[in-house]
Design an enzyme around this catalytic site. Sequence first.
Site, PDB file in Angstrom:
ATOM      1  N   THR A  26     -14.385 -28.082  -0.819  1.00  0.00           N
ATOM      2  CA  THR A  26     -15.761 -28.188  -1.309  1.00  0.00           C
ATOM      3  C   THR A  26     -15.882 -29.032  -2.573  1.00  0.00           C
ATOM      4  OG1 THR A  26     -17.719 -26.850  -1.867  1.00  0.00           O
ATOM      5  CG2 THR A  26     -15.649 -26.116  -2.801  1.00  0.00           C
TER       6      THR A  26
ATOM      7  N   GLY B 243     -21.200 -22.655   3.361  1.00  0.00           N
ATOM      8  CA  GLY B 243     -22.546 -22.120   3.148  1.00  0.00           C
ATOM      9  C   GLY B 243     -22.583 -21.086   2.044  1.00  0.00           C
TER      10      GLY B 243
ATOM     11  N   THR C 156     -19.627 -28.043   1.049  1.00  0.00           N
ATOM     12  CA  THR C 156     -18.435 -27.372   1.607  1.00  0.00           C
ATOM     13  C   THR C 156     -18.178 -27.734   3.071  1.00  0.00           C
ATOM     14  OG1 THR C 156     -18.833 -25.506   0.138  1.00  0.00           O
ATOM     15  CG2 THR C 156     -17.244 -25.143   1.869  1.00  0.00           C
TER      16      THR C 156
HETATM   17  O1  DON Z   1     -16.523 -21.770  -3.548  1.00  0.00           O
HETATM   18  C1  DON Z   1     -17.662 -21.383  -3.346  1.00  0.00           C
HETATM   19  O2  DON Z   1     -17.962 -20.228  -3.102  1.00  0.00           O
HETATM   20  C2  DON Z   1     -18.785 -22.392  -3.322  1.00  0.00           C
HETATM   21  N1  DON Z   1     -18.435 -23.512  -4.160  1.00  0.00           N
HETATM   22  C3  DON Z   1     -19.043 -22.791  -1.917  1.00  0.00           C
HETATM   23  C4  DON Z   1     -20.213 -23.703  -1.808  1.00  0.00           C
HETATM   24  C5  DON Z   1     -20.717 -23.868  -0.467  1.00  0.00           C
HETATM   25  O3  DON Z   1     -20.223 -23.338   0.488  1.00  0.00           O
HETATM   26  C6  DON Z   1     -21.889 -24.731  -0.380  1.00  0.00           C
HETATM   27  N2  DON Z   1     -22.608 -24.552   0.809  1.00  0.00           N
HETATM   28  N3  DON Z   1     -22.623 -24.803   1.862  1.00  0.00           N
END
Ligand code: DON
Length: 559
Positions: free
Chosen positions: A390, A464, A372
């Site tokens: 993301t 995150g 992300t």
């Molecule tokens: O949309 C979401 O909540 C997740 N796909 C976000 C993933 C994410 O932030 C990964 N980490 N840093």
Amino acid sequence: MPRRIQLCAFTIAFVLFAATRSYAAASAPETSAVGVHGMVVSESADAARAGVEILKQGGNAVDAAVATALAVGVTNPASCGIGGGGFMLIYMAKAHAFYALDYRETAPLQARPDMYLRNGKPDEDLARDGILGVGVPGEIAGIDAALRRFGTMKFQQIAAPAEKLAGDGYTASPHLAKEIAMLAPKIKNDPGLSQVFLKPDGSAPNTGDTIVAKNLAATLKSLGDDPVTNFYHGEVARALVEFTKTHGGLISSADLAEYRPDWRNPIRHRYEGYEVYAMPPPSSGGIVLEMLGALDSGHLAGLGVNSPPYLARLIEVMRQGFIDRERYADPAFVGVDIEKLLNDANIQQLRERALHPKTSPAPAAAAHDHGTSNLLVVDKDGNVVALTTTINTVFGAKMSVPALGVILNDEMDDFAVAPGVPNAYRLEGERANEVRAGKRPLSSMTPIIVTRNGVPVLTTGGSGGPTIVSGVLQVALNILAFHLDATAAVAEPRIHEQAAPDVVIVEQKMPTPTRSALEQMDYKLKVVPELGAVGAITIAPANLRGAADPRKGGGAVGY
Ligand code: DON
């Protein structure tokens, strides 16, 4: 001693403690900037420069935001890219209006609620690594929709910096080098990823090494000025479908042809004389608004930033917010009553519940991940874009289409693989968020824009997983309640609490006395090196102050 009484005792001790602390910023100069006309904050310095280049060419905030998004998709390929999707919150100054664009991935038409069950048991890895984890990408459709509605430039003009970075090469940031090294065994297994991200001898590149993605540069170029036709109906679609078929995936030409981004109504709620605008479901924007509402009139400044009584209040509010999040899902499939969530009675209840401790079982480690990317743009006319994009976990499905250089997302893992089964972020699956054909998975991504007297004064967002929700909340409060500048607000140590598992995650730079005080209040703590990355820009006439999060690197560029 009951927890409430302890809170009062700690309040007095820590107001004094907080008053003596210094909040001086300690970040590298590149992650902080001031600007007079415009500013871009991104988790990649190269991408922030690309956005400012577009602003200087006369582009507006939307032009610059999509240019930055394409560029960060090249330079932070483990986090985002044109194989993913995102959310864009836009403020257009002339119209005094807010717009929310949802271009999140959708489940393929052949997807089913039981698609991750094997012999009656959920197999979560299927949703995370490999072709069954891939949702229909929305990135190019979203960029095109924003550009056509509010942009002033054509796709090839805004894609030029990204094409150059991909074609000529970019230097691997410390963060990217670390992620490649960490995932090297999986990258090795995928020809598309290894041809770009590993050296010819199969080793991972070092920080500062040049990475070239000629295939991605060519794909971006091939999209011309009609990227939707080419990506969703033309050559790119054909290559994506062929790759999917060969690997046993579900995405078909009909999935790509039918993909549409959604313009949604932004949601808002007040906080201490500010109006906070956020993305509606399937984003978790409503949860941030609910939490802020519960802390409204809480006299937080008197408690002191990161004082134990303040953190205890935060923990209880976060816990309830994440419990409420379980009702969230794609509004096209499940009724999500945002008005009820944000009405005065509900917020008042949350405020009161937040002053009471709760007990819940099952302490466990919460996952930490670094996919992300968030970016923020303000232009000379006062337009603002907060965008989070993301491919879900690091390098998404861990697959790249060799002919295209497109890294496939694993956004299907944001669905409930099965009720009660935690996903990559230890978020437990609920029926509301079960897999359905054409549905969008629930997201923690929550870019926000804050106004005072109708004018934007702050924009923030982060990456995150679920720590986006808690991180955006804390950075916003550091600025709105504690009056820190953007750099100090982002640098302050943070905590994260998501109801289950029953453990408060605390960054190790949180002072030891603060941690001990929380433990004495019976909170179980898990100390981690750092939580997710949050960027911010504070906005005043001819005075923009921005900070990218030094936790992940990146850049703030003003002019
Ligand atoms: O949309 C979401 O909540 C997740 N796909 C976000 C993933 C994410 O932030 C990964 N980490 N840093």
